[in-house]
Write a protein that holds these residues in place. Structure first.
Motif, PDB file in Angstrom:
ATOM      1  N   SER A 179       0.805  -1.229   0.000  1.00 15.80           N
ATOM      2  CA  SER A 179       0.000   0.000   0.000  1.00 15.80           C
ATOM      3  C   SER A 179       0.832   1.270   0.000  1.00 15.80           C
ATOM      4  N   SER A 180       2.109   1.186   0.345  1.00 15.44           N
ATOM      5  CA  SER A 180       2.957   2.376   0.394  1.00 15.44           C
ATOM      6  C   SER A 180       4.046   2.405  -0.671  1.00 15.44           C
ATOM      7  N   VAL A 181       4.136   1.380  -1.499  1.00  8.56           N
ATOM      8  CA  VAL A 181       5.220   1.294  -2.487  1.00  8.56           C
ATOM      9  C   VAL A 181       4.699   0.718  -3.804  1.00  8.56           C
ATOM     10  N   VAL A 182       5.062   1.396  -4.907  1.00  5.46           N
ATOM     11  CA  VAL A 182       4.705   0.886  -6.233  1.00  5.46           C
ATOM     12  C   VAL A 182       5.932   0.942  -7.138  1.00  5.46           C
ATOM     13  N   LEU A 183       5.917   0.076  -8.123  1.00  2.38           N
ATOM     14  CA  LEU A 183       6.891   0.125  -9.199  1.00  2.38           C
ATOM     15  C   LEU A 183       6.170   0.816 -10.346  1.00  2.38           C
ATOM     16  N   ALA A 184       6.767   1.894 -10.872  1.00  9.24           N
ATOM     17  CA  ALA A 184       6.116   2.681 -11.917  1.00  9.24           C
ATOM     18  C   ALA A 184       7.057   2.852 -13.098  1.00  9.24           C
ATOM     19  N   THR A 185       6.482   3.212 -14.242  1.00 14.24           N
ATOM     20  CA  THR A 185       7.280   3.491 -15.434  1.00 14.24           C
ATOM     21  C   THR A 185       6.863   4.842 -16.004  1.00 14.24           C
ATOM     22  N   ASP A 186       7.812   5.467 -16.705  1.00 15.75           N
ATOM     23  CA  ASP A 186       7.491   6.721 -17.389  1.00 15.75           C
ATOM     24  C   ASP A 186       7.250   6.430 -18.870  1.00 15.75           C
ATOM     25  N   GLU A 187       7.082   7.486 -19.661  1.00 20.74           N
ATOM     26  CA  GLU A 187       6.784   7.313 -21.085  1.00 20.74           C
ATOM     27  C   GLU A 187       7.949   6.720 -21.872  1.00 20.74           C
TER      28      GLU A 187
ATOM     29  N   VAL B  35      11.337  -4.297   0.194  1.00 25.81           N
ATOM     30  CA  VAL B  35      10.090  -3.536   0.235  1.00 25.81           C
ATOM     31  C   VAL B  35       8.882  -4.415  -0.041  1.00 25.81           C
ATOM     32  N   ALA B  36       9.014  -5.320  -0.967  1.00 30.32           N
ATOM     33  CA  ALA B  36       7.872  -6.157  -1.354  1.00 30.32           C
ATOM     34  C   ALA B  36       7.366  -7.002  -0.191  1.00 30.32           C
ATOM     35  N   SER B  37       8.230  -7.292   0.755  1.00 31.27           N
ATOM     36  CA  SER B  37       7.822  -8.151   1.869  1.00 31.27           C
ATOM     37  C   SER B  37       7.829  -7.418   3.208  1.00 31.27           C
ATOM     38  N   THR B  38       7.700  -6.102   3.185  1.00 29.21           N
ATOM     39  CA  THR B  38       7.749  -5.292   4.403  1.00 29.21           C
ATOM     40  C   THR B  38       6.422  -4.580   4.611  1.00 29.21           C
ATOM     41  N   SER B  39       6.045  -4.447   5.866  1.00 24.44           N
ATOM     42  CA  SER B  39       4.777  -3.762   6.175  1.00 24.44           C
ATOM     43  C   SER B  39       4.897  -2.273   5.862  1.00 24.44           C
ATOM     44  N   PRO B  40       3.807  -1.668   5.444  1.00 27.57           N
ATOM     45  CA  PRO B  40       3.818  -0.229   5.162  1.00 27.57           C
ATOM     46  C   PRO B  40       4.242   0.609   6.372  1.00 27.57           C
ATOM     47  N   GLN B  41       3.921   0.147   7.577  1.00 29.68           N
ATOM     48  CA  GLN B  41       4.290   0.891   8.777  1.00 29.68           C
ATOM     49  C   GLN B  41       5.806   0.990   8.924  1.00 29.68           C
ATOM     50  N   LEU B  42       6.518  -0.095   8.642  1.00 25.34           N
ATOM     51  CA  LEU B  42       7.980  -0.058   8.746  1.00 25.34           C
ATOM     52  C   LEU B  42       8.581   0.802   7.637  1.00 25.34           C
ATOM     53  N   ILE B  43       7.969   0.797   6.473  1.00 28.33           N
ATOM     54  CA  ILE B  43       8.455   1.642   5.380  1.00 28.33           C
ATOM     55  C   ILE B  43       8.300   3.108   5.758  1.00 28.33           C
TER      56      ILE B  43
ATOM     57  N   ASP C 193      20.963   6.463  -0.705  1.00 28.89           N
ATOM     58  CA  ASP C 193      19.845   5.525  -0.782  1.00 28.89           C
ATOM     59  C   ASP C 193      20.186   4.197  -0.112  1.00 28.89           C
ATOM     60  N   SER C 194      21.461   3.861  -0.082  1.00 31.26           N
ATOM     61  CA  SER C 194      21.854   2.601   0.554  1.00 31.26           C
ATOM     62  C   SER C 194      21.584   2.635   2.059  1.00 31.26           C
ATOM     63  N   LEU C 195      21.602   3.825   2.662  1.00 36.89           N
ATOM     64  CA  LEU C 195      21.258   3.952   4.076  1.00 36.89           C
ATOM     65  C   LEU C 195      19.798   3.575   4.286  1.00 36.89           C
ATOM     66  N   TYR C 196      18.940   4.022   3.376  1.00 36.61           N
ATOM     67  CA  TYR C 196      17.516   3.695   3.456  1.00 36.61           C
ATOM     68  C   TYR C 196      17.323   2.173   3.416  1.00 36.61           C
ATOM     69  N   VAL C 197      17.989   1.525   2.467  1.00 36.52           N
ATOM     70  CA  VAL C 197      17.871   0.068   2.319  1.00 36.52           C
ATOM     71  C   VAL C 197      18.381  -0.636   3.572  1.00 36.52           C
ATOM     72  N   ALA C 198      19.536  -0.207   4.078  1.00 36.01           N
ATOM     73  CA  ALA C 198      20.128  -0.851   5.265  1.00 36.01           C
ATOM     74  C   ALA C 198      19.241  -0.676   6.488  1.00 36.01           C
ATOM     75  N   LEU C 199      18.722   0.527   6.687  1.00 34.16           N
ATOM     76  CA  LEU C 199      17.867   0.780   7.847  1.00 34.16           C
ATOM     77  C   LEU C 199      16.559   0.006   7.744  1.00 34.16           C
ATOM     78  N   LEU C 200      15.949  -0.007   6.571  1.00 36.85           N
ATOM     79  CA  LEU C 200      14.708  -0.758   6.381  1.00 36.85           C
ATOM     80  C   LEU C 200      14.934  -2.241   6.655  1.00 36.85           C
ATOM     81  N   ASP C 201      16.025  -2.770   6.150  1.00 34.21           N
ATOM     82  CA  ASP C 201      16.352  -4.177   6.360  1.00 34.21           C
ATOM     83  C   ASP C 201      16.568  -4.456   7.848  1.00 34.21           C
ATOM     84  N   HIS C 202      17.267  -3.556   8.530  1.00 34.84           N
ATOM     85  CA  HIS C 202      17.523  -3.724   9.960  1.00 34.84           C
ATOM     86  C   HIS C 202      16.222  -3.673  10.767  1.00 34.84           C
ATOM     87  N   LEU C 203      15.387  -2.674  10.489  1.00 27.73           N
ATOM     88  CA  LEU C 203      14.125  -2.559  11.216  1.00 27.73           C
ATOM     89  C   LEU C 203      13.244  -3.780  10.983  1.00 27.73           C
TER      90      LEU C 203
END
Length: 137
Positions: free
Chosen positions: A10-18, A64-72, A92-102
């Motif tokens: 609910s908080s993350v999507v994969l999107a494409t541009d034109e 992200v695909a397997s994480t709750s929206p609250q943790l994101i 951005d790697s800090l974001y990934v590391a922190l999300l993984d840790h949480l």
């Protein structure tokens, strides 16, 4: 103009541009009730990751695909506040590391328990230490 390619949660999507460039978009409720092909407005997301053949991006998608929206949302809040306090853009790697840790810490907590005070205190110490270390690199 960005269109949803896949709703990860609910908080993350994969999107494409034109030009068929893929983006990972984060925003509260951005994927809720949405389907592939839905147009996403600029105000619908607050963080963007450009996909590439990069291990960090692949790890983010998997995490992200397997994480709750609250943790994101918690991760976004922590990283955004840290960037404001340090007055710098954080990797951005800090974001990934922190999300993984949480996510790891959250998964080892008993399901019926509420967020314990010890966890919050430890999280603050670990986050502060990681941010100081990240700034040294």
């Amino acid at each position: 103009m960005l269109r949803i390619k896949k709703v990860l949660n609910s908080s993350v999507v994969l999107a494409t541009d034109e030009h068929s460039q893929e983006f990972i978009l984060l925003g509260k409720g951005i994927g809720y009730g949405k389907k592939a092909g839905t147009v996403i407005g600029d105000s619908d997301f607050n963080q963007v990751f450009v996909t590439s053949p990069n291990p960090s991006v692949e790890q983010l998608l998997t995490t992200v695909a397997s994480t709750s929206p609250q943790l994101i949302e918690l991760t976004q809040t922590i990283v955004n506040r840290a960037a404001e306090q340090l007055q710098t853009k954080l990797s951005d790697s800090l974001y990934v590391a922190l999300l993984d840790h949480l996510k790891l810490r959250w998964n080892v907590m008993p399901k019926e328990s509420k967020l314990p005070i010890e966890f919050i205190g430890k999280l603050k110490r670990i986050t502060a230490m990681n941010l100081r270390l990240a700034m040294l690199q």
